[in-house]
Design an enzyme around this catalytic site. Structure first.
Site, PDB file in Angstrom:
ATOM      1  N   ASP A 147       0.856  -1.164   0.000  1.00  0.00           N
ATOM      2  CA  ASP A 147       0.000   0.000   0.000  1.00  0.00           C
ATOM      3  C   ASP A 147       0.906   1.231   0.000  1.00  0.00           C
ATOM      4  OD1 ASP A 147      -3.012   0.831   1.957  1.00  0.00           O
ATOM      5  OD2 ASP A 147      -2.112   1.718   0.161  1.00  0.00           O
ATOM      6  N   SER A 148       0.325   2.402  -0.227  1.00  0.00           N
ATOM      7  CA  SER A 148       1.158   3.611  -0.410  1.00  0.00           C
ATOM      8  C   SER A 148       1.485   4.300   0.905  1.00  0.00           C
ATOM      9  CB  SER A 148       0.412   4.598  -1.306  1.00  0.00           C
ATOM     10  OG  SER A 148      -0.926   4.731  -0.832  1.00  0.00           O
ATOM     11  N   GLY A 151      -0.639   6.117   2.887  1.00  0.00           N
ATOM     12  CA  GLY A 151      -1.530   7.197   3.286  1.00  0.00           C
ATOM     13  C   GLY A 151      -2.597   6.773   4.266  1.00  0.00           C
ATOM     14  N   PHE A 152      -3.141   5.584   4.044  1.00  0.00           N
ATOM     15  CA  PHE A 152      -4.229   5.119   4.923  1.00  0.00           C
ATOM     16  C   PHE A 152      -3.726   4.940   6.347  1.00  0.00           C
ATOM     17  CE2 PHE A 152      -8.193   3.212   5.987  1.00  0.00           C
ATOM     18  CZ  PHE A 152      -7.898   2.240   6.920  1.00  0.00           C
ATOM     19  N   ASP A 207      -2.921   8.368  -1.847  1.00  0.00           N
ATOM     20  CA  ASP A 207      -4.286   8.910  -1.919  1.00  0.00           C
ATOM     21  C   ASP A 207      -4.690   9.403  -0.538  1.00  0.00           C
ATOM     22  OD1 ASP A 207      -4.250   6.316  -0.843  1.00  0.00           O
ATOM     23  OD2 ASP A 207      -6.377   6.041  -1.268  1.00  0.00           O
ATOM     24  N   GLN A 259     -11.693   6.836  -5.182  1.00  0.00           N
ATOM     25  CA  GLN A 259     -12.253   7.390  -3.971  1.00  0.00           C
ATOM     26  C   GLN A 259     -13.633   7.967  -4.297  1.00  0.00           C
ATOM     27  OE1 GLN A 259     -11.237   6.884  -1.041  1.00  0.00           O
ATOM     28  NE2 GLN A 259      -9.081   6.327  -1.235  1.00  0.00           N
ATOM     29  N   GLY A 311     -11.383   3.810   0.281  1.00  0.00           N
ATOM     30  CA  GLY A 311     -12.421   4.530   0.992  1.00  0.00           C
ATOM     31  C   GLY A 311     -13.535   3.659   1.520  1.00  0.00           C
ATOM     32  N   ASP A 344      -7.607  -7.870   0.583  1.00  0.00           N
ATOM     33  CA  ASP A 344      -6.625  -8.058   1.659  1.00  0.00           C
ATOM     34  C   ASP A 344      -7.288  -7.672   2.967  1.00  0.00           C
ATOM     35  OD1 ASP A 344      -6.150  -4.902   1.422  1.00  0.00           O
ATOM     36  OD2 ASP A 344      -5.214  -5.621   3.283  1.00  0.00           O
TER      37      ASP A 344
HETATM   38  C1  6MQ Z   1     -11.544  -3.383   9.166  1.00  0.00           C
HETATM   39  O1  6MQ Z   1     -10.178  -3.463   9.563  1.00  0.00           O
HETATM   40  C2  6MQ Z   1      -9.586  -2.228   9.911  1.00  0.00           C
HETATM   41  O2  6MQ Z   1      -9.711  -1.312   8.823  1.00  0.00           O
HETATM   42  C3  6MQ Z   1      -8.614  -1.457   7.946  1.00  0.00           C
HETATM   43  C4  6MQ Z   1      -9.106  -2.196   6.722  1.00  0.00           C
HETATM   44  N1  6MQ Z   1      -9.827  -1.254   5.888  1.00  0.00           N
HETATM   45  C5  6MQ Z   1      -9.190  -0.555   4.960  1.00  0.00           C
HETATM   46  N2  6MQ Z   1      -9.804   0.365   4.184  1.00  0.00           N
HETATM   47  C6  6MQ Z   1      -8.842   0.912   3.403  1.00  0.00           C
HETATM   48  C7  6MQ Z   1      -8.897   1.961   2.482  1.00  0.00           C
HETATM   49  C8  6MQ Z   1      -7.703   2.374   1.858  1.00  0.00           C
HETATM   50  C9  6MQ Z   1      -7.682   3.502   0.955  1.00  0.00           C
HETATM   51  O3  6MQ Z   1      -8.707   4.146   0.656  1.00  0.00           O
HETATM   52  N3  6MQ Z   1      -6.488   3.875   0.430  1.00  0.00           N
HETATM   53  C10 6MQ Z   1      -5.342   3.199   0.723  1.00  0.00           C
HETATM   54  N4  6MQ Z   1      -4.182   3.619   0.151  1.00  0.00           N
HETATM   55  N5  6MQ Z   1      -5.311   2.133   1.530  1.00  0.00           N
HETATM   56  C11 6MQ Z   1      -6.478   1.715   2.141  1.00  0.00           C
HETATM   57  C12 6MQ Z   1      -6.445   0.651   3.062  1.00  0.00           C
HETATM   58  C13 6MQ Z   1      -7.617   0.260   3.701  1.00  0.00           C
HETATM   59  N6  6MQ Z   1      -7.878  -0.681   4.678  1.00  0.00           N
HETATM   60  C14 6MQ Z   1      -7.557  -2.228   8.655  1.00  0.00           C
HETATM   61  O4  6MQ Z   1      -6.438  -1.340   8.817  1.00  0.00           O
HETATM   62  C15 6MQ Z   1      -6.221  -1.159  10.219  1.00  0.00           C
HETATM   63  C16 6MQ Z   1      -5.170  -2.179  10.660  1.00  0.00           C
HETATM   64  C17 6MQ Z   1      -5.851   0.296  10.483  1.00  0.00           C
HETATM   65  O5  6MQ Z   1      -7.488  -1.482  10.859  1.00  0.00           O
HETATM   66  C18 6MQ Z   1      -8.107  -2.455  10.049  1.00  0.00           C
END
Ligand code: 6MQ
Length: 372
Positions: free
Chosen positions: A92-93, A95-96, A146, A189, A216, A266
């Site tokens: 992933d990049s 940002g999230f 992003d 997005q 998103g 993932d």
């Molecule tokens: C439901 O589990 C929590 O929520 C995160 C998973 N949900 C998620 N939606 C995402 C959206 C994006 C995005 O819009 N852009 C980029 N670049 N990466 C993304 C990565 C993402 N992951 C897990 O990540 C943590 C570990 C923070 O809690 C978990």
């Protein structure tokens, strides 16, 4: 000559069975990608991850750039050598995780500066730096930088973040410089607004990417909102490029995403839930922490193709979980990852046979009937 290529093998309604060929091996889709946040899928040897059926795993740019550092990983031969996983890796990049994990962050047109949640050190992440980091890691599939916002959100906020992400998509593509040996994905997005989502998808396609992530989502919204966004957006995306739903999810999220045209998933859930005593089976999820298991000599699932579901009693698994023994985290992580691969492998076969709706109905019926 681009060395990462997607082929569509079969489709059944919106569901697709495909394959991504990469210099480090093929990825069969629909694919579930285990998350190896800090260069390890927690509690699993890399070869065990492969044995569950995974073709590809995730490395996390945010965590690795903070510790041990992208330049250090590059100096040690790149992430594949560092962790001894020789098959494809997607990163992933960053940002999230910056928005969800970092302390004190400042977002500007240029990028995002933030303080590390580990030691408070200051870092700047720009589209250009993110591409540089993912290239240093030698990742096979990399993401644009992003801005992901949580839902629910005001429409003008969703529009602002979507338009910024499009400008960052363009800068990411330029910085990527058409590297042939890895793929760059754009990220759609636009929150839960169909018009914003369509504008994002169109804007990304005019820039041109090797694949399209749907971002998103899995940010706290109800499942039906996620499914509606998916149903709206996948028809807007090119049929000959992979679609990757970021951060999803539980088995029923994944099955619903496959039915709506998603190719890649993932989530930390199977490994995190495993560490908390939850086992995913053909009959749904079972909480092995529950005292009702303490005298249950039955195996988890005696008909499972996974030996670990047949080898021990539920009482023993309950004991491992209650005593917080390391073996508990190891066994349940393996059981859950193997189940997720069973689910996606079953979906691939069903799509090839033109019976995805029967497969989905049978799978949901078994989850509902679970005599756990
Ligand atoms: C439901 O589990 C929590 O929520 C995160 C998973 N949900 C998620 N939606 C995402 C959206 C994006 C995005 O819009 N852009 C980029 N670049 N990466 C993304 C990565 C993402 N992951 C897990 O990540 C943590 C570990 C923070 O809690 C978990």
């Amino acid at each position: 000559m681009k060395q990462v290529n997607f082929s569509l093998i079969a489709s059944d309604g919106m569901a697709r069975r495909g394959r991504i060929d990469t210099p480090r091996g093929e990825i069969n889709t629909p694919a579930f990608m285990p998350v190896g946040t800090a260069g390890t899928v927690k509690a699993m040897y890399p070869e065990q991850v492969r044995e569950t059926g995974a073709d590809i795993l995730l490395g996390n740019t945010y965590h690795l750039m903070l510790r041990p550092g992208a330049e250090r990983v590059a100096g040690l031969g790149g992430l594949h050598t560092f962790m001894d996983w020789q098959r494809p890796i997607l990163t992933d990049s960053g940002g999230f995780q910056v928005m969800s994990l970092a302390k004190l962050r400042k977002l500007t047109e240029k990028g995002v500066t933030f303080k590390s949640h580990i030691d408070g050190s200051s870092h700047e992440l720009t589209p250009e730096r993110s591409i540089e980091i993912q290239t240093l890691l030698d990742s096979d599939i990399i993401m644009q930088l992003d801005e992901c916002i949580a839902l629910p959100a005001e429409r003008k906020e969703m529009e602002r973040a979507m338009e910024l992400s499009l400008r960052w998509a363009d800068r990411s593509k330029t910085a990527f410089n058409n590297q042939a040996n890895r793929a760059l994905f754009g990220i759609v997005q636009g929150g839960d607004d169909p018009e914003l989502r369509a504008r994002s998808a169109a804007g990304l396609q005019s820039i041109g990417f090797d694949g399209y992530s749907i971002g998103g989502l899995a940010v706290g919204e109800p499942q039906e909102v996620m499914f509606r966004v998916l149903s709206d957006i996948t028809p807007e995306l090119p049929w000959d490029r992979p679609r990757y739903l970021m951060g999803v999810g539980k088995p029923d999220d994944i099955l619903g995403g496959i039915e709506r045209g998603v190719d890649m998933f993932d989530c930390v859930h199977p490994t995190r839930a495993g560490r908390h005593g939850h086992a995913y089976t053909r009959f749904g999820v079972i909480n092995l922490k529950n005292a009702r298991h303490k005298d249950d000599h039955r195996p988890l699932d005696e008909a499972s193709p996974n030996p670990n579901c047949r080898r021990w009693s539920r009482a023993y698994l309950h004991h491992l979980v209650r005593t917080e023994e390391i073996l508990g985290a190891m066994v349940l992580s393996q059981i859950n990852l193997a189940y997720y691969q069973e689910l996606t492998a079953g979906a691939r076969a069903a799509i090839e046979a033109g019976r995805i709706s029967d497969f989905a109905a049978e799978t949901r019926a078994a989850w509902a009937a679970g005599d756990l």
